[in-house]
Motif scaffolding. Structure first.
Motif, PDB file in Angstrom:
ATOM      1  N   GLY A 263      10.847  34.110 -35.139  1.00 42.99           N
ATOM      2  CA  GLY A 263      11.042  33.464 -36.434  1.00 42.99           C
ATOM      3  C   GLY A 263      10.620  32.020 -36.472  1.00 42.99           C
ATOM      4  O   GLY A 263      10.787  31.354 -37.493  1.00 42.99           O
ATOM      5  N   ALA A 264      10.082  31.505 -35.354  1.00 42.24           N
ATOM      6  CA  ALA A 264       9.649  30.102 -35.267  1.00 42.24           C
ATOM      7  C   ALA A 264      10.744  29.157 -35.746  1.00 42.24           C
ATOM      8  O   ALA A 264      10.504  28.260 -36.548  1.00 42.24           O
ATOM      9  N   ARG A 265      11.943  29.352 -35.209  1.00 39.00           N
ATOM     10  CA  ARG A 265      13.072  28.492 -35.572  1.00 39.00           C
ATOM     11  C   ARG A 265      12.984  27.166 -34.818  1.00 39.00           C
ATOM     12  O   ARG A 265      12.572  27.134 -33.658  1.00 39.00           O
ATOM     13  N   SER A 266      13.413  26.103 -35.454  1.00 36.62           N
ATOM     14  CA  SER A 266      13.358  24.775 -34.840  1.00 36.62           C
ATOM     15  C   SER A 266      14.437  24.637 -33.772  1.00 36.62           C
ATOM     16  O   SER A 266      15.613  24.890 -34.029  1.00 36.62           O
ATOM     17  N   THR A 267      14.030  24.237 -32.575  1.00 35.98           N
ATOM     18  CA  THR A 267      14.956  24.035 -31.466  1.00 35.98           C
ATOM     19  C   THR A 267      14.871  22.578 -31.021  1.00 35.98           C
ATOM     20  O   THR A 267      13.783  22.051 -30.806  1.00 35.98           O
ATOM     21  N   TYR A 268      16.031  21.929 -30.876  1.00 36.08           N
ATOM     22  CA  TYR A 268      16.094  20.516 -30.517  1.00 36.08           C
ATOM     23  C   TYR A 268      16.769  20.375 -29.158  1.00 36.08           C
ATOM     24  O   TYR A 268      17.721  21.089 -28.845  1.00 36.08           O
ATOM     25  N   TRP A 269      16.288  19.411 -28.357  1.00 38.21           N
ATOM     26  CA  TRP A 269      16.909  19.158 -27.064  1.00 38.21           C
ATOM     27  C   TRP A 269      16.538  17.768 -26.554  1.00 38.21           C
ATOM     28  O   TRP A 269      15.590  17.151 -27.036  1.00 38.21           O
ATOM     29  N   CYS A 270      17.291  17.294 -25.584  1.00 34.92           N
ATOM     30  CA  CYS A 270      17.014  16.024 -24.915  1.00 34.92           C
ATOM     31  C   CYS A 270      16.410  16.322 -23.558  1.00 34.92           C
ATOM     32  O   CYS A 270      17.055  16.981 -22.725  1.00 34.92           O
ATOM     33  N   PRO A 271      15.181  15.885 -23.274  1.00 28.96           N
ATOM     34  CA  PRO A 271      14.542  16.207 -22.000  1.00 28.96           C
ATOM     35  C   PRO A 271      15.214  15.551 -20.799  1.00 28.96           C
ATOM     36  O   PRO A 271      15.035  16.007 -19.670  1.00 28.96           O
ATOM     37  N   GLU A 272      15.993  14.495 -21.036  1.00 29.65           N
ATOM     38  CA  GLU A 272      16.716  13.836 -19.944  1.00 29.65           C
ATOM     39  C   GLU A 272      18.022  14.551 -19.640  1.00 29.65           C
ATOM     40  O   GLU A 272      18.337  14.834 -18.487  1.00 29.65           O
ATOM     41  N   CYS A 273      18.790  14.855 -20.670  1.00 30.59           N
ATOM     42  CA  CYS A 273      20.083  15.519 -20.482  1.00 30.59           C
ATOM     43  C   CYS A 273      19.948  17.014 -20.199  1.00 30.59           C
ATOM     44  O   CYS A 273      20.873  17.629 -19.648  1.00 30.59           O
ATOM     45  N   GLN A 274      18.815  17.591 -20.590  1.00 28.09           N
ATOM     46  CA  GLN A 274      18.609  19.036 -20.422  1.00 28.09           C
ATOM     47  C   GLN A 274      17.304  19.331 -19.693  1.00 28.09           C
ATOM     48  O   GLN A 274      16.462  20.069 -20.196  1.00 28.09           O
ATOM     49  N   PRO A 275      17.115  18.794 -18.502  1.00 23.09           N
ATOM     50  CA  PRO A 275      15.876  19.084 -17.766  1.00 23.09           C
ATOM     51  C   PRO A 275      15.819  20.540 -17.329  1.00 23.09           C
ATOM     52  O   PRO A 275      16.852  21.174 -17.120  1.00 23.09           O
ATOM     53  N   VAL A 276      14.627  21.057 -17.212  1.00 21.13           N
ATOM     54  CA  VAL A 276      14.462  22.476 -16.890  1.00 21.13           C
ATOM     55  C   VAL A 276      15.033  22.828 -15.530  1.00 21.13           C
ATOM     56  O   VAL A 276      15.656  23.871 -15.352  1.00 21.13           O
ATOM     57  N   GLY A 277      14.892  21.933 -14.549  1.00 24.44           N
ATOM     58  CA  GLY A 277      15.245  22.308 -13.177  1.00 24.44           C
ATOM     59  C   GLY A 277      16.617  21.908 -12.703  1.00 24.44           C
ATOM     60  O   GLY A 277      16.984  22.200 -11.573  1.00 24.44           O
ATOM     61  N   THR A 278      17.442  21.250 -13.535  1.00 22.28           N
ATOM     62  CA  THR A 278      18.744  20.781 -13.085  1.00 22.28           C
ATOM     63  C   THR A 278      19.772  21.899 -13.090  1.00 22.28           C
ATOM     64  O   THR A 278      19.889  22.641 -14.047  1.00 22.28           O
ATOM     65  N   SER A 279      20.514  21.996 -11.988  1.00 27.17           N
ATOM     66  CA  SER A 279      21.556  23.014 -11.902  1.00 27.17           C
ATOM     67  C   SER A 279      22.827  22.524 -12.580  1.00 27.17           C
ATOM     68  O   SER A 279      23.235  21.377 -12.412  1.00 27.17           O
ATOM     69  N   PHE A 280      23.454  23.395 -13.307  1.00 29.20           N
ATOM     70  CA  PHE A 280      24.712  23.066 -13.977  1.00 29.20           C
ATOM     71  C   PHE A 280      25.760  22.637 -12.969  1.00 29.20           C
ATOM     72  O   PHE A 280      26.559  21.735 -13.212  1.00 29.20           O
ATOM     73  N   ALA A 281      25.745  23.277 -11.806  1.00 30.43           N
ATOM     74  CA  ALA A 281      26.755  22.984 -10.795  1.00 30.43           C
ATOM     75  C   ALA A 281      26.666  21.543 -10.301  1.00 30.43           C
ATOM     76  O   ALA A 281      27.631  20.983  -9.795  1.00 30.43           O
ATOM     77  N   ASP A 282      25.480  20.926 -10.439  1.00 29.17           N
ATOM     78  CA  ASP A 282      25.304  19.551  -9.986  1.00 29.17           C
ATOM     79  C   ASP A 282      25.887  18.547 -10.964  1.00 29.17           C
ATOM     80  O   ASP A 282      26.155  17.405 -10.603  1.00 29.17           O
ATOM     81  N   SER A 283      26.056  18.938 -12.226  1.00 29.14           N
ATOM     82  CA  SER A 283      26.547  17.996 -13.237  1.00 29.14           C
ATOM     83  C   SER A 283      27.332  18.743 -14.310  1.00 29.14           C
ATOM     84  O   SER A 283      26.863  18.908 -15.419  1.00 29.14           O
ATOM     85  N   PRO A 284      28.511  19.256 -13.957  1.00 24.93           N
ATOM     86  CA  PRO A 284      29.269  20.079 -14.905  1.00 24.93           C
ATOM     87  C   PRO A 284      29.685  19.312 -16.146  1.00 24.93           C
ATOM     88  O   PRO A 284      29.943  18.116 -16.102  1.00 24.93           O
ATOM     89  N   VAL A 285      29.758  20.039 -17.243  1.00 30.44           N
ATOM     90  CA  VAL A 285      30.203  19.463 -18.498  1.00 30.44           C
ATOM     91  C   VAL A 285      31.724  19.416 -18.492  1.00 30.44           C
ATOM     92  O   VAL A 285      32.386  20.378 -18.109  1.00 30.44           O
ATOM     93  N   THR A 286      32.298  18.286 -18.922  1.00 32.43           N
ATOM     94  CA  THR A 286      33.753  18.140 -18.897  1.00 32.43           C
ATOM     95  C   THR A 286      34.392  18.475 -20.227  1.00 32.43           C
ATOM     96  O   THR A 286      35.596  18.554 -20.329  1.00 32.43           O
ATOM     97  N   GLY A 287      33.595  18.641 -21.261  1.00 33.57           N
ATOM     98  CA  GLY A 287      34.155  18.974 -22.574  1.00 33.57           C
ATOM     99  C   GLY A 287      33.102  18.757 -23.632  1.00 33.57           C
ATOM    100  O   GLY A 287      32.425  17.747 -23.636  1.00 33.57           O
ATOM    101  N   TRP A 288      32.972  19.717 -24.559  1.00 35.81           N
ATOM    102  CA  TRP A 288      31.868  19.635 -25.522  1.00 35.81           C
ATOM    103  C   TRP A 288      31.989  18.453 -26.446  1.00 35.81           C
ATOM    104  O   TRP A 288      31.000  17.942 -26.953  1.00 35.81           O
ATOM    105  N   ALA A 289      33.205  17.967 -26.696  1.00 34.37           N
ATOM    106  CA  ALA A 289      33.370  16.866 -27.631  1.00 34.37           C
ATOM    107  C   ALA A 289      33.717  15.553 -26.934  1.00 34.37           C
ATOM    108  O   ALA A 289      34.071  14.583 -27.559  1.00 34.37           O
ATOM    109  N   THR A 290      33.619  15.529 -25.594  1.00 34.07           N
ATOM    110  CA  THR A 290      33.979  14.326 -24.856  1.00 34.07           C
ATOM    111  C   THR A 290      32.848  13.318 -24.900  1.00 34.07           C
ATOM    112  O   THR A 290      31.727  13.621 -24.494  1.00 34.07           O
ATOM    113  N   PRO A 291      33.104  12.097 -25.379  1.00 38.14           N
ATOM    114  CA  PRO A 291      32.050  11.077 -25.401  1.00 38.14           C
ATOM    115  C   PRO A 291      31.562  10.791 -23.989  1.00 38.14           C
ATOM    116  O   PRO A 291      32.340  10.737 -23.041  1.00 38.14           O
ATOM    117  N   ILE A 292      30.268  10.633 -23.842  1.00 31.89           N
ATOM    118  CA  ILE A 292      29.660  10.351 -22.543  1.00 31.89           C
ATOM    119  C   ILE A 292      28.969   9.000 -22.591  1.00 31.89           C
ATOM    120  O   ILE A 292      28.267   8.691 -23.533  1.00 31.89           O
TER     121      ILE A 292
END
Length: 300
Positions: A263-292
């Motif tokens: 459907g060619a839907r628009s997808t947005y992301w941050c290349p620094e915060c969401q790099p392709v090769g970074t493992s989640f285990a290396d930088s776990p998220v502490t809460g979806w609404a927690t200010p960083i």
């Protein structure tokens, strides 16, 4: 664009206004609905309940009749006191259900069908819906298994698949991936169990935060713009969606956008915060609404 939270709020408001009341008048712009009404009148039936299933809204009438609607991109349900002036013109009306006290009007709803309980089980889409993110019976294990079953697909596309989890739309797709630090174009096969768990849990939390009930006896169908950051400032309500070329709220890197999927839907992301090769285990998220804390000055 209506997503699962919008439909949930609409169904909740309609149920509060209509459940238990008798239909005093039914009108529609759709010939198939009018034909059913002519042969087996909706008028006089009791509205038993209104519920949401993912992005579908179902109105149950006595006598085994169910009105099923889907908003797609622009449809909406409005509730008025009987005799109150509509905010939109009759040209946009598709369905009207009147009771003694209220009028429920479907404006620009592109999909509206009558079903019985039996025919609903044979519906092409509804019986195949995945776990509903806003349902009390939601199964996280089932949702994770359904995601894993699409191992060769890009995760953002899988999040939009209503047969995987019901309710998520294009806004949440990008926001959930950002909150979990997952690149939206990664394949499901590349994701760890912790990452998939984060995506499921965050999807449920974000949507749940946007359907909180209001106090009092008023019937509310709109509670303001969708928020995913937890920030009360309307200008800071989302992390990345619609923010192409603007600074990431976490690190200051410019947000990117690319069309994705059939459907060619628009997808947005941050290349620094969401790099392709970074493992989640290396930088776990502490809460979806927690200010960083931002890494660069002047973040938007």
């Amino acid at each position: 664009m209506p997503e699962g939270d919008t439909i949930f709020r609409s169904a909740r408001a309609l149920n509060k206004a209509l459940a238990g009341a008798a239909v005093t008048e039914f009108d529609t712009a759709y010939a198939p609905l009018a034909s059913v009404h002519d042969n087996t009148p909706v008028t006089g039936r009791i509205i038993e309940k209104v519920e949401a299933r993912g992005k579908w809204l179902l109105i149950y009438f006595s006598g085994n009749l169910i009105l099923v609607t889907h908003m797609l991109m622009s449809g909406s349900w409005h509730i008025y006191r009987t005799g109150e002036k509509w905010r939109w013109t009759r040209q946009h009306m598709r369905v009207v259900i009147r009771t003694k006290n209220f009028e429920a009007v479907a404006f620009d709803v592109p999909v509206a069908q009558f079903h019985t309980a039996g025919s609903l089980t044979r519906h092409a889409a509804i019986p195949k819906l995945g776990p509903d993110l806003l349902s009390q019976q939601f199964s996280e294990d089932e949702a994770m298994a359904r995601i894993r079953a699409h191992s060769d697909e890009e995760i953002a596309n899988v999040l939009l698949n209503q047969q995987v989890m019901a309710g998520l739309g294009n806004v949440y797709k990008s926001e959930v991936c950002f909150a979990c630090k997952v690149h939206p174009f990664r394949s499901v096969a590349s994701l760890s169990n912790a990452e998939i768990d984060c995506l499921v849990e965050t999807s449920r939390k974000m949507m749940g935060a946007n359907v909180l009930g209001t106090s009092g006896d008023g019937i509310t169908t709109y509670t303001g713009a969708r928020r995913t950051t937890g920030n009360a400032n309307p200008a800071s309500r989302v992390w990345v969606y619609g923010r192409q070329g603007r600074q990431c709220r976490r690190c200051g890197t410019l947000v990117l956008m690319r069309k994705q999927g059939v459907g060619a839907r628009s997808t947005y992301w941050c290349p620094e915060c969401q790099p392709v090769g970074t493992s989640f285990a290396d930088s776990p998220v502490t809460g979806w609404a927690t200010p960083i804390r931002r890494k660069k000055a002047g973040c938007g």
